[in-house]
Design an enzyme around this catalytic site. Structure first.
Site, PDB file in Angstrom:
ATOM      1  N   CYS A   1       5.081 -30.571  39.118  1.00 42.52           N
ATOM      2  CA  CYS A   1       5.757 -31.139  40.289  1.00 42.52           C
ATOM      3  C   CYS A   1       7.236 -30.891  40.093  1.00 42.52           C
ATOM      4  CB  CYS A   1       5.463 -32.632  40.416  1.00 42.52           C
ATOM      5  SG  CYS A   1       6.433 -33.486  41.691  1.00 42.52           S
TER       6      CYS A   1
ATOM      7  N   CYS B   1       8.511 -27.084  46.347  1.00 39.75           N
ATOM      8  CA  CYS B   1       7.598 -28.227  46.410  1.00 39.75           C
ATOM      9  C   CYS B   1       6.191 -27.714  46.158  1.00 39.75           C
ATOM     10  CB  CYS B   1       7.690 -28.887  47.777  1.00 39.75           C
ATOM     11  SG  CYS B   1       6.516 -30.242  48.038  1.00 39.75           S
TER      12      CYS B   1
END
Length: 277
Positions: free
Chosen positions: A197, A90
């Site tokens: 991302c 993440c």
């Protein structure tokens, strides 16, 4: 086989692998699937623990303190399964919570963060773009990475509002709108695109198609998977072995891969290999 492994702190940890390696991955949502699939391809025999936080996502709009608190809770849920390493799959958690996660878990469990692949994207010296969440786009963190690793290459930061949420929810219309908007902001001379991302890697083919010309997409999944195995001294498998297990944890609760997750090839790979046990 038992071996002592060096860690960032200079200490060592005896790890008894036997015939198994266990890798945990954490994320706010299903963005961890790309790195999990990369680990599975390198080590089909590895047991995987996927810990995410659907109750608290998205993490991007949260304060750094909130992100850190939720990331630690997700990491503790994974650590309870005694993994050999934890991948923070993440970008948001890596930005805000990585020092706290390492303080919490290392040296017992090595923690591997995720960094946007700006350095490899800049290697050719041609213009490139960074697709990222609105919170990350223009942030001091991303600006520092560009300053340190982009070199002379021209960089365009492209915000992608709604894309991570669309991927998480398997919202086809939302994904299409968000990708189209980001593609329209990507200059024609860009030859490389950094996927800033982890969720975006799950729709890489759709991103490439929307840009409409040959581009190289740079994700982080393969690199962090390889780094996790290096950190624990576990080479990629050179021969077939029994397939590894899969544990799914959603906001602290053991569960299974969701229907939304199974809409992506990476999750189906994890299920297929595990089902072959």
């Amino acid at each position: 086989m038992r071996r002592s492994l060096p860690h960032r702190t200079g200490s060592t940890r005896p790890v008894d692998y036997g015939d198994r390696v266990k890798i945990a991955l954490m994320d706010s949502g299903i963005g961890l699937l790309a790195a999990a699939a990369a680990v599975r391809r390198l080590r089909p025999d590895a047991d995987l623990v996927l810990s995410s936080d659907p109750d608290g996502m998205p993490w991007g709009p949260r304060t750094p303190r909130d992100v850190t608190e939720r990331a630690i809770a997700v990491a503790r849920a994974a650590a309870a399964h005694a993994p050999d390493a934890l991948i923070v799959a993440c970008n948001t958690a890596s930005v805000h919570a990585l020092p706290a996660l390492r303080a919490e878990l290392e040296p017992a469990i090595p923690v591997i963060g995720t960094v946007p692949a700006i350095k490899p994207a800049s290697a050719g010296g041609r213009p490139f773009a960074i697709w990222a969440t609105p919170a990350t786009t223009g942030s001091p963190y991303q600006s520092a990475l560009i300053r340190d690793f982009a070199g002379p290459a021209a960089v365009t930061e492209v915000p992608c509002p709604g894309l991570a949420d669309g991927v998480q929810l398997a919202d086809e219309a939302g994904i299409e709108r968000a990708i189209a908007a980001a593609a329209a902001l990507t200059p024609e001379d860009v030859g490389d695109v950094v996927l800033g991302c982890t969720h975006y890697e799950l729709v890489a083919a759709r991103i490439r198609a929307a840009i409409g010309r040959p581009v190289v997409l740079h994700g982080s999944a393969d690199a962090v998977a390889a780094q996790a195995l290096r950190r624990i001294g576990a080479p990629a498998a050179d021969r077939p072995g029994p397939p590894g297990g899969l544990t799914v944890i959603l906001s602290g609760r053991e569960s299974v891969l969701s229907d939304q997750a199974l809409g992506y090839a990476e999750a189906r790979l994890l299920r297929a290999v595990t089902s072959a046990r």
